[in-house]
Design a protein around this motif. Structure first.
Motif, short mmCIF file in Angstrom:
data_model
loop_
_atom_site.label_atom_id
_atom_site.label_comp_id
_atom_site.label_asym_id
_atom_site.label_seq_id
_atom_site.Cartn_x
_atom_site.Cartn_y
_atom_site.Cartn_z
N VAL A 158 5.65 8.02 2.87
CA VAL A 158 4.75 8.74 1.97
C VAL A 158 4.75 10.24 2.29
O VAL A 158 4.66 11.07 1.37
CB VAL A 158 3.33 8.16 2.03
CG1 VAL A 158 3.29 6.76 1.47
CG2 VAL A 158 2.75 8.18 3.43
N PHE A 160 0.83 -1.20 0.00
CA PHE A 160 0.00 0.00 0.00
C PHE A 160 0.86 1.26 0.00
O PHE A 160 0.60 2.21 -0.76
CB PHE A 160 -0.93 -0.01 1.22
CG PHE A 160 -1.73 1.25 1.37
CD1 PHE A 160 -2.87 1.45 0.59
CD2 PHE A 160 -1.35 2.23 2.26
CE1 PHE A 160 -3.60 2.63 0.71
CE2 PHE A 160 -2.08 3.41 2.39
CZ PHE A 160 -3.21 3.60 1.61
N ASN A 161 1.89 1.28 0.85
CA ASN A 161 2.74 2.48 0.92
C ASN A 161 3.61 2.63 -0.32
O ASN A 161 3.91 3.76 -0.74
CB ASN A 161 3.60 2.43 2.19
CG ASN A 161 2.79 2.70 3.44
OD1 ASN A 161 2.25 3.78 3.61
ND2 ASN A 161 2.69 1.71 4.31
N LEU A 202 2.11 9.51 -5.56
CA LEU A 202 2.56 10.86 -5.22
C LEU A 202 3.66 11.33 -6.16
O LEU A 202 3.69 12.51 -6.54
CB LEU A 202 3.07 10.89 -3.78
CG LEU A 202 2.03 10.94 -2.67
CD1 LEU A 202 2.68 10.70 -1.31
CD2 LEU A 202 1.32 12.29 -2.67
N GLY A 238 1.19 4.17 -2.76
CA GLY A 238 0.95 5.57 -2.39
C GLY A 238 2.11 6.47 -2.76
O GLY A 238 1.92 7.57 -3.28
N ALA A 255 -3.43 8.09 2.32
CA ALA A 255 -2.42 7.09 2.70
C ALA A 255 -2.19 7.08 4.20
O ALA A 255 -2.14 6.01 4.83
CB ALA A 255 -1.12 7.37 1.95
N ILE A 276 -4.00 12.54 -1.69
CA ILE A 276 -3.36 11.22 -1.76
C ILE A 276 -2.62 10.93 -0.46
O ILE A 276 -2.77 9.85 0.13
CB ILE A 276 -2.38 11.16 -2.96
CG1 ILE A 276 -3.15 11.19 -4.28
CG2 ILE A 276 -1.52 9.90 -2.88
CD1 ILE A 276 -2.25 11.37 -5.49
N VAL A 277 -1.83 11.90 0.02
CA VAL A 277 -1.08 11.65 1.25
C VAL A 277 -2.02 11.56 2.44
O VAL A 277 -1.81 10.75 3.36
CB VAL A 277 0.00 12.73 1.46
CG1 VAL A 277 -0.61 14.05 1.91
CG2 VAL A 277 1.04 12.26 2.47
N TYR A 318 5.69 13.38 -0.18
CA TYR A 318 4.77 14.51 -0.34
C TYR A 318 5.50 15.83 -0.08
O TYR A 318 5.26 16.82 -0.78
CB TYR A 318 3.59 14.35 0.60
CG TYR A 318 2.70 15.55 0.69
CD1 TYR A 318 1.84 15.89 -0.37
CD2 TYR A 318 2.72 16.38 1.82
CE1 TYR A 318 1.03 17.01 -0.29
CE2 TYR A 318 1.91 17.50 1.89
CZ TYR A 318 1.06 17.82 0.84
OH TYR A 318 0.26 18.93 0.90
N ARG A 346 -2.24 15.84 -4.66
CA ARG A 346 -1.19 15.23 -3.84
C ARG A 346 -1.56 15.27 -2.36
O ARG A 346 -1.28 14.33 -1.61
CB ARG A 346 0.15 15.93 -4.07
CG ARG A 346 0.69 15.78 -5.48
CD ARG A 346 2.04 16.46 -5.66
NE ARG A 346 3.13 15.59 -5.21
CZ ARG A 346 3.91 15.83 -4.18
NH1 ARG A 346 3.73 16.93 -3.45
NH2 ARG A 346 4.89 15.01 -3.85
#
Length: 485
Positions: free
Chosen positions: A138, A58-59, A66, A62, A82, A78-79, A142, A75
Motif C-alpha cells: 500500500v 484488506f490490503n 489508493l 486499500g 491502512a 487512506i495509507v 501511495y 490518499r
C-alpha cells in the motif's frame, strides 16, 4: 510444515508437477499456487488462514482505494489508516501480553496493583512477514512506485506465497507481482541454481546450525552459571553462526524453491559475518528486512526536510530500537536493538571525523592508498564489527535481561575447564566464518559450470548430496529461529 522434512518434499513435488502442468494457463496456475500456499500455512494451524486472508483482502482494498483516489490529502489518510490497521493487528498478536506485563510490573513498583485483561494469545506464525509485505504494497502505491493489481488473486498469492510466507524473505510487490503477468519459465541454469541453493540451505540448517544449537548454544544459554568461561565465549560466537546458518539456510531454500517454480527472489544474505563495518553488515544481513526498515521506517523518521547529522542519528537509533522490538516482545530485543543502534551512530561519527581529518591532512593522502594500512583498517574494522555483533547477540538469545547479565558475568569470570566446546564445534564455527570471506557469487558460477551436465548426472549429484547431508546431520529437525518472529 518444515522445509527439511519428508512431508514438505512430497508436498513440493506435487506442487511442482501441477504448477508446470498449468504453465500455459495463468489463472489456473496462480489459483493452484494460492491453494498450495494456504494448505502449507494451514498445516501449522488452519484457524489462522482466516487472518492471512483478511490481511490480504484488506490490503487489496486499500491499494484499490489508493489507485482510484486523486486527492493527495485523502490518499494520505487512506495509507495512514491502512498502515495503522496492519500495525494494530501485528501489535495485538505480538505485543499485547508484553505491554500488559510491563504495565503490571510498573504499577506494582508504584504500589498501584491492578487486575489486567490478560488473554492467551497464540502468535500466528509468519505474521510479521506477511504484515510487512502488505504495508510495503500500500505504501508503494501511495508513493506511485507501482499501480494496484486488478486481480485479487494476484495480491492474495503475493501475500501468501508459501516459500517466503512464514520466515521471509520479505518480497516487495514491485518485484513479485510483475512476474505473475509473464509466462513462467524454468531455464536449465535456474533449475541448477535452485537445487544448489536448496542443498546449501539444507547443509547450513540441518548440519551446522543444528549441531551448534544442540551441542553448545542451547546448553550454555539455558544454564550459563554452570558453564565455563571458555564454553560461554565459544557459545556466543557459535550463536552468531547458528542464527546466520539457520536463517540464511531458510532463505536459500525459499529462494531455491521459488526458482524451481519460475519465480525470482532477491538474495537475502551476502556474507554478513565478513563485513568490516556495522553499516556494511546490515547491508548484507537479512537484506529484505534491512532494506524494508530503511525504505519504510528510517526514511519516514528522518523526513525529507530535515537531513542534518542529528536527524540521521536519531532516525538510526529509532529504527534499530524498533527493529529490535520487531524481533520479539521482550526487553532483551529492545536492549539488543539499542546497543547496535548506538554502535551504528558511533561508527558513523568516527567515519565522518576521520574523513574530515584526511581531507585536512596532506600527509594522509599518500598514506591512504598504502595497501598494508588499508588491510590493517579492514582487519580492525572486521574485528570490532564481529565482536559488537556477537556480544550484542547474548541479549538477543537470552530469555531475559537477568540471564544475559549472568552470562556476561560468568563469561568474564575466567573460570576454567571445557565441558561443551569440542574440536568438531570449533571446526563448524570457524569454518562457517571462514566461508564468509569467499567470493559471494560462487553458487552462481557453479550453476553456470553445471548447466551443461547431463540430466542424469545432475540428478545423481543433487540426490546424493541431499542424502549425504541427511546422513551427517543429527536426528530430528529443530524449528527455524525466525519462525518465532
Amino acid at each position: 510444515m518444515l522445509f527439511p522434512t519428508l512431508a514438505f518434499a512430497i508436498f513440493f513435488m506435487l506442487v511442482f508437477a501441477l504448477a508446470w502442468a498449468f504453465a500455459s494457463r495463468a489463472t489456473s496456475r496462480k489459483a493452484l499456487l494460492l491453494g498450495a500456499s494456504y494448505f502449507f500455512y494451514g498445516w501449522w494451524d488452519w484457524r489462522f488462514t482466516a487472518l492471512l486472508a483478511g490481511s490480504s483482502a484488506f490490503n487489496y482494498l486499500g491499494g484499490a482505494l489508493l489507485g482510484k483516489t486523486k486527492d493527495e490529502n485523502a490518499r494520505f489518510w487512506i495509507v495512514a489508516g491502512a498502515v495503522g490497521v496492519n500495525l494494530a493487528a501485528l501489535g495485538f498478536f505480538k505485543y499485547y501480553d508484553f505491554f500488559l506485563n510491563s504495565l503490571t510490573d510498573l504499577l506494582l513498583r508504584l504500589g498501584l496493583q491492578r487486575d489486567m485483561p490478560f488473554l492467551e494469545i497464540i502468535l500466528p506464525i509468519g505474521i510479521s512477514f506477511f504484515t510487512f509485505q502488505g504495508i510495503s504494497y500500500v505504501v508503494d502505491i501511495y508513493r506511485n512506485r507501482m499501480k494496484p493489481v486488478s486481480s485479487p488473486l494476484d495480491l492474495f498469492l503475493y501475500i501468501s506465497f508459501f516459500p517466503q510466507l512464514v520466515a521471509g524473505p520479505i518480497v516487495r510487490g514491485s518485484d513479485f507481482l510483475p512476474q505473475l503477468s509473464k509466462p513462467p519459465q524454468l531455464t536449465r541454469i535456474a533449475a541448477v541454481y535452485g537445487f544448489l541453493l536448496i542443498m546449501a540451505g539444507m547443509l547450513k540448517k540441518t548440519v551446522v546450525a543444528h549441531y551448534l544449537a544442540v551441542d553448545l548454544v542451547d546448553p550454555a544459554f539455558d544454564n550459563p552459571s554452570s558453564a565455563s568461561s571458555v564454553d560461554l565465549a565459544a557459545a556466543h560466537y557459535a550463536y552468531a553462526v547458528q542464527v546466520y546458518c539457520d536463517f540464511s539456510g531458510y532463505s536459500d531454500i525459499a529462494i531455491g524453491v521459488a526458482a524451481l517454480l519460475g519465480l525470482r527472489f532477491k538474495k537475502n544474505f551476502d556474507r554478513p559475518l565478513a563485513a568490516t563495518s556495522l553499516q556494511q553488515l546490515w547491508q548484507r544481513w537479512h537484506i529484505s528486512l534491512s532494506t524494508w526498515l530503511r525504505d519504510y521506517l528510517y526514511r519516514a523518521l528522518r523526513g525529507d526536510k530535515h537531513k542534518t547529522e542529528w536527524h540521521m542519528h536519531r532516525s538510526t537509533l529509532m529504527t534499530m530500537l524498533l527493529g529490535g522490538l520487531w524481533h520479539g516482545a521482550n526487553w532483551t530485543f529492545v536492549v539488543w536493538g539499542s546497543i547496535l543502534g548506538f554502535a551504528l551512530v558511533i561508527e558513523r561519527v568516527v567515519k565522518s571525523r576521520y574523513a574530515q581529518w584526511r581531507a585536512q591532512s596532506a600527509s594522509s593522502v599518500a598514506g591512504g592508498s598504502n595497501p598494508v594500512l588499508l588491510l590493517s583498517f579492514a582487519v580492525m574494522g572486521w574485528f570490532v564489527t564481529f565482536h559488537v555483533f556477537t556480544l550484542a547477540g547474548v541479549f538477543f538469545r537470552s530469555p531475559d535481561i537477568h540471564v544475559a547479565f549472568s552470562y556476561f558475568e560468568q563469561m568474564f569470570s575466567l573460570s576454567g575447564g571445557v565441558q561443551l566446546f569440542t574440536p568438531f564445534l570449533l571446526l563448524l564455527t570457524a569454518g562457517a566464518v571462514g566461508m564468509q570471506f569467499l567470493p559471494g557469487n560462487m553458487l552462481e558460477k557453479t550453476a553456470e559450470k553445471l548447466r551443461a551436465a547431463p540430466a542424469m548426472a545432475l540428478g545423481v549429484l543433487f540426490g546424493g548430496g541431499l542424502l549425504l547431508i541427511k546422513f551427517i546431520g543429527p536426528e530430528g529437525i529443530a524449528p527455524f529461529v525466525y519462525f518465532q518472529f
